[in-house]
Design a protein around this motif. Structure first.
Motif, PDB file in Angstrom:
ATOM      1  N   ILE A  33      -6.345 -19.888 -28.191  1.00 21.72           N
ATOM      2  CA  ILE A  33      -6.720 -21.290 -28.349  1.00 21.72           C
ATOM      3  C   ILE A  33      -5.509 -22.170 -28.614  1.00 21.72           C
ATOM      4  O   ILE A  33      -5.324 -23.222 -27.984  1.00 21.72           O
ATOM      5  CB  ILE A  33      -7.755 -21.423 -29.494  1.00 21.72           C
ATOM      6  N   TYR A  34      -4.668 -21.748 -29.551  1.00 22.34           N
ATOM      7  CA  TYR A  34      -3.554 -22.608 -29.957  1.00 22.34           C
ATOM      8  C   TYR A  34      -2.181 -22.072 -29.557  1.00 22.34           C
ATOM      9  O   TYR A  34      -1.219 -22.814 -29.541  1.00 22.34           O
ATOM     10  CB  TYR A  34      -3.581 -22.833 -31.474  1.00 22.34           C
ATOM     11  N   GLY A  35      -2.102 -20.788 -29.232  1.00 21.45           N
ATOM     12  CA  GLY A  35      -0.808 -20.228 -28.897  1.00 21.45           C
ATOM     13  C   GLY A  35      -0.475 -20.308 -27.425  1.00 21.45           C
ATOM     14  O   GLY A  35       0.615 -20.725 -27.042  1.00 21.45           O
ATOM     15  N   LEU A  36      -1.431 -19.954 -26.578  1.00 19.75           N
ATOM     16  CA  LEU A  36      -1.174 -19.894 -25.148  1.00 19.75           C
ATOM     17  C   LEU A  36      -1.613 -21.163 -24.424  1.00 19.75           C
ATOM     18  O   LEU A  36      -1.059 -21.498 -23.380  1.00 19.75           O
ATOM     19  CB  LEU A  36      -1.886 -18.669 -24.540  1.00 19.75           C
ATOM     20  N   ARG A  37      -2.599 -21.877 -24.955  1.00 16.97           N
ATOM     21  CA  ARG A  37      -3.072 -23.110 -24.302  1.00 16.97           C
ATOM     22  C   ARG A  37      -2.219 -24.319 -24.665  1.00 16.97           C
ATOM     23  O   ARG A  37      -2.258 -25.336 -23.972  1.00 16.97           O
ATOM     24  CB  ARG A  37      -4.522 -23.387 -24.691  1.00 16.97           C
ATOM     25  N   ASP A  38      -1.464 -24.237 -25.753  1.00 19.42           N
ATOM     26  CA  ASP A  38      -0.591 -25.333 -26.158  1.00 19.42           C
ATOM     27  C   ASP A  38       0.746 -25.203 -25.437  1.00 19.42           C
ATOM     28  O   ASP A  38       1.473 -24.232 -25.636  1.00 19.42           O
ATOM     29  CB  ASP A  38      -0.395 -25.299 -27.678  1.00 19.42           C
ATOM     30  N   LYS A  39       1.079 -26.167 -24.583  1.00 22.48           N
ATOM     31  CA  LYS A  39       2.253 -26.066 -23.727  1.00 22.48           C
ATOM     32  C   LYS A  39       3.544 -25.981 -24.535  1.00 22.48           C
ATOM     33  O   LYS A  39       4.413 -25.135 -24.268  1.00 22.48           O
ATOM     34  CB  LYS A  39       2.327 -27.276 -22.789  1.00 22.48           C
ATOM     35  N   GLU A  40       3.678 -26.832 -25.561  1.00 16.55           N
ATOM     36  CA  GLU A  40       4.916 -26.847 -26.350  1.00 16.55           C
ATOM     37  C   GLU A  40       5.105 -25.537 -27.095  1.00 16.55           C
ATOM     38  O   GLU A  40       6.203 -24.966 -27.107  1.00 16.55           O
ATOM     39  CB  GLU A  40       4.896 -28.025 -27.322  1.00 16.55           C
ATOM     40  N   PHE A  41       4.037 -25.051 -27.706  1.00 17.02           N
ATOM     41  CA  PHE A  41       4.143 -23.796 -28.452  1.00 17.02           C
ATOM     42  C   PHE A  41       4.355 -22.624 -27.502  1.00 17.02           C
ATOM     43  O   PHE A  41       5.122 -21.696 -27.808  1.00 17.02           O
ATOM     44  CB  PHE A  41       2.872 -23.578 -29.288  1.00 17.02           C
ATOM     45  N   PHE A  42       3.709 -22.660 -26.340  1.00 13.95           N
ATOM     46  CA  PHE A  42       3.854 -21.565 -25.381  1.00 13.95           C
ATOM     47  C   PHE A  42       5.284 -21.476 -24.852  1.00 13.95           C
ATOM     48  O   PHE A  42       5.819 -20.372 -24.676  1.00 13.95           O
ATOM     49  CB  PHE A  42       2.879 -21.760 -24.226  1.00 13.95           C
ATOM     50  N   GLU A  43       5.901 -22.624 -24.611  1.00  9.97           N
ATOM     51  CA  GLU A  43       7.282 -22.608 -24.131  1.00  9.97           C
ATOM     52  C   GLU A  43       8.219 -21.998 -25.182  1.00  9.97           C
ATOM     53  O   GLU A  43       9.101 -21.195 -24.857  1.00  9.97           O
ATOM     54  CB  GLU A  43       7.732 -24.033 -23.793  1.00  9.97           C
ATOM     55  N   ALA A  44       8.021 -22.387 -26.445  1.00  6.67           N
ATOM     56  CA  ALA A  44       8.840 -21.820 -27.518  1.00  6.67           C
ATOM     57  C   ALA A  44       8.557 -20.331 -27.691  1.00  6.67           C
ATOM     58  O   ALA A  44       9.477 -19.520 -27.896  1.00  6.67           O
ATOM     59  CB  ALA A  44       8.576 -22.563 -28.824  1.00  6.67           C
ATOM     60  N   LEU A  45       7.288 -19.952 -27.578  1.00  6.46           N
ATOM     61  CA  LEU A  45       6.912 -18.543 -27.708  1.00  6.46           C
ATOM     62  C   LEU A  45       7.540 -17.705 -26.596  1.00  6.46           C
ATOM     63  O   LEU A  45       8.071 -16.610 -26.850  1.00  6.46           O
ATOM     64  CB  LEU A  45       5.384 -18.418 -27.662  1.00  6.46           C
ATOM     65  N   ARG A  46       7.515 -18.209 -25.383  1.00  7.81           N
ATOM     66  CA  ARG A  46       8.099 -17.477 -24.268  1.00  7.81           C
ATOM     67  C   ARG A  46       9.615 -17.337 -24.439  1.00  7.81           C
ATOM     68  O   ARG A  46      10.188 -16.294 -24.118  1.00  7.81           O
ATOM     69  CB  ARG A  46       7.777 -18.197 -22.952  1.00  7.81           C
ATOM     70  N   TYR A  47      10.244 -18.378 -24.986  1.00  4.66           N
ATOM     71  CA  TYR A  47      11.690 -18.326 -25.205  1.00  4.66           C
ATOM     72  C   TYR A  47      12.055 -17.231 -26.201  1.00  4.66           C
ATOM     73  O   TYR A  47      12.940 -16.407 -25.948  1.00  4.66           O
ATOM     74  CB  TYR A  47      12.182 -19.686 -25.702  1.00  4.66           C
ATOM     75  N   TYR A  48      11.342 -17.190 -27.350  1.00  2.00           N
ATOM     76  CA  TYR A  48      11.679 -16.201 -28.375  1.00  2.00           C
ATOM     77  C   TYR A  48      11.196 -14.802 -27.993  1.00  2.00           C
ATOM     78  O   TYR A  48      11.809 -13.802 -28.386  1.00  2.00           O
ATOM     79  CB  TYR A  48      11.087 -16.621 -29.717  1.00  2.00           C
ATOM     80  N   ALA A  49      10.096 -14.713 -27.223  1.00  2.00           N
ATOM     81  CA  ALA A  49       9.602 -13.409 -26.794  1.00  2.00           C
ATOM     82  C   ALA A  49      10.570 -12.739 -25.831  1.00  2.00           C
ATOM     83  O   ALA A  49      10.703 -11.509 -25.823  1.00  2.00           O
ATOM     84  CB  ALA A  49       8.229 -13.544 -26.146  1.00  2.00           C
ATOM     85  N   LEU A  50      11.267 -13.554 -25.020  1.00  2.00           N
ATOM     86  CA  LEU A  50      12.225 -13.030 -24.049  1.00  2.00           C
ATOM     87  C   LEU A  50      13.661 -13.113 -24.561  1.00  2.00           C
ATOM     88  O   LEU A  50      14.604 -13.027 -23.770  1.00  2.00           O
ATOM     89  CB  LEU A  50      12.087 -13.788 -22.724  1.00  2.00           C
ATOM     90  N   TRP A  51      13.817 -13.327 -25.875  1.00  2.00           N
ATOM     91  CA  TRP A  51      15.129 -13.360 -26.511  1.00  2.00           C
ATOM     92  C   TRP A  51      16.051 -14.420 -25.874  1.00  2.00           C
ATOM     93  O   TRP A  51      17.255 -14.223 -25.729  1.00  2.00           O
ATOM     94  CB  TRP A  51      15.809 -12.002 -26.449  1.00  2.00           C
ATOM     95  N   GLY A  52      15.459 -15.542 -25.480  1.00  2.00           N
ATOM     96  CA  GLY A  52      16.245 -16.639 -24.933  1.00  2.00           C
ATOM     97  C   GLY A  52      16.583 -16.491 -23.465  1.00  2.00           C
ATOM     98  O   GLY A  52      17.212 -17.385 -22.881  1.00  2.00           O
ATOM     99  N   LEU A  53      16.167 -15.392 -22.822  1.00  2.00           N
ATOM    100  CA  LEU A  53      16.511 -15.179 -21.420  1.00  2.00           C
ATOM    101  C   LEU A  53      15.805 -16.162 -20.510  1.00  2.00           C
ATOM    102  O   LEU A  53      16.338 -16.527 -19.453  1.00  2.00           O
ATOM    103  CB  LEU A  53      16.149 -13.742 -21.012  1.00  2.00           C
ATOM    104  N   TYR A  54      14.598 -16.589 -20.896  1.00  2.00           N
ATOM    105  CA  TYR A  54      13.843 -17.523 -20.055  1.00  2.00           C
ATOM    106  C   TYR A  54      14.586 -18.843 -19.914  1.00  2.00           C
ATOM    107  O   TYR A  54      14.732 -19.378 -18.823  1.00  2.00           O
ATOM    108  CB  TYR A  54      12.455 -17.756 -20.658  1.00  2.00           C
ATOM    109  N   LYS A  55      15.110 -19.366 -21.012  1.00  6.08           N
ATOM    110  CA  LYS A  55      15.827 -20.648 -20.966  1.00  6.08           C
ATOM    111  C   LYS A  55      17.096 -20.521 -20.127  1.00  6.08           C
ATOM    112  O   LYS A  55      17.437 -21.421 -19.360  1.00  6.08           O
ATOM    113  CB  LYS A  55      16.166 -21.105 -22.386  1.00  6.08           C
ATOM    114  N   ARG A  56      17.789 -19.398 -20.288  1.00  2.00           N
ATOM    115  CA  ARG A  56      19.006 -19.205 -19.498  1.00  2.00           C
ATOM    116  C   ARG A  56      18.687 -19.129 -18.011  1.00  2.00           C
ATOM    117  O   ARG A  56      19.404 -19.651 -17.175  1.00  2.00           O
ATOM    118  CB  ARG A  56      19.710 -17.913 -19.940  1.00  2.00           C
TER     119      ARG A  56
END
Length: 311
Positions: free
Chosen positions: A282-305
């Motif tokens: 509800i709030y983790g995956l559907r929220d765009k801002e939180f999901f982007e931050a979650l994906r960044y930390y889940a991939l150890w910053g590789l997504y942003k790079r």
């Protein structure tokens, strides 16, 4: 020969318990990993812990983590018939019950926050200020502790001192000594959820009215708010069914222990684990801002790079 076919052997029962335990452990580990990852993401960005909805979201996640850990231990103890003294069982059940109530009460608070944000946008900043967030968390825990306090008082008034030194397989049913205690617990749970259901339905209707009258650019936010409240209502329904489960389980316990364990296991999967896996959705995956931050930390910053290299 017919009798041997109808009654499962001890070996098959133990093997079935191991399979069930493995399934539960896999599910619990997955949920705990996702929840811990989201909690870490929350504390890594200041914008999240200054927002009411994220604070309430993390409060629910932390409570869910503790609840999953405690109930998982109780499941292990019950399947392997590990006994403990009643005073320790009382403490564990009370803590488990507290965190069991925190989730639906927090859901109601999150629904009210969405109602204020969409229907009263000008007052949202004042009503959901940082100081009031702290008071809100204290109110949530206070309201969740009231049923636990009543349970403690009900036990204290019906047992003597020797009761606390008995060795038992710890379940909430062992704390229900008389029929009126079961009715009392059921009545409190149904009262809580009736009030929470009314609040959620009221918020849904108000948000729906705003969505119909909103301009084109505001319709998207209102529609998303309606979807969020709908998911909260479904999650609350699962939690409500969970509070009816002990009544059925208590009726089965003196009749057949194997059936009781089977029903307890299914109820745990459907009405304890399932509602708590909806929180990240509800709030983790559907929220765009939180999901982007979650994906960044889940991939150890590789997504942003990767995005930077593509650009």
């Amino acid at each position: 020969m017919a009798y041997n076919q109808s009654v499962p052997s001890l070996g098959s029962t133990e093997q079935q318990s191991r399979y069930r335990l493995v399934i539960v452990q896999v599910l619990v580990i997955i949920f705990l990993y996702i929840n811990c990852l989201m909690i870490t993401t929350f504390f890594m960005k200041e914008v999240f812990y200054r927002s009411t909805r994220y604070i309430l979201f993390i409060n629910a996640l932390m409570s869910d983590c503790l609840y999953l850990i405690i109930t998982n231990l109780l499941l292990i103890f019950m399947l392997f018939r590990i006994y403990m003294q009643m005073w320790l069982c009382l403490i564990i059940v009370i803590v488990s019950s507290l965190h069991n109530f925190i989730t639906p009460v927090t859901l109601t608070a999150m629904t009210l926050e969405r109602y204020v944000a969409i229907c009263m946008p000008l007052q949202h900043g004042q009503i959901c200020s940082a100081q009031r967030n702290l008071y809100g968390i204290l109110v949530i825990h206070g309201l969740s502790f009231i049923p636990c306090l009543i349970t403690i008082l009900a036990v204290f008034t019906t047992v003597n001192i020797t009761f606390y030194h008995e060795d038992v397989s710890c379940t909430v049913e062992k704390l229900t000594i008389t029929v009126w205690q079961s009715h009392l617990r059921s009545g409190i749970s149904q009262f809580y959820f009736l009030v929470m259901l009314i609040i959620i339905m009221f918020s849904y209707i108000k948000i729906m009215m705003v969505a119909q009258a909103a301009s084109a650019e505001n319709k998207k936010a209102s529609k998303k708010g309606l979807q969020t409240v709908s998911l909260h209502a479904f999650q609350l329904l699962l939690c409500l069914i969970q509070f009816w489960c002990p009544i059925v389980e208590m009726a089965l316990l003196p009749v057949n222990y194997v059936v009781y364990v089977n029903v307890w296991y299914m109820n745990y999967i459907m009405f304890s684990l399932a509602p708590r896996c909806l929180n990240p959705l509800i709030y983790g995956l559907r929220d765009k801002e939180f999901f982007e931050a979650l994906r960044y930390y889940a991939l150890w910053g590789l997504y942003k790079r990767k995005v930077c290299l593509q650009n």
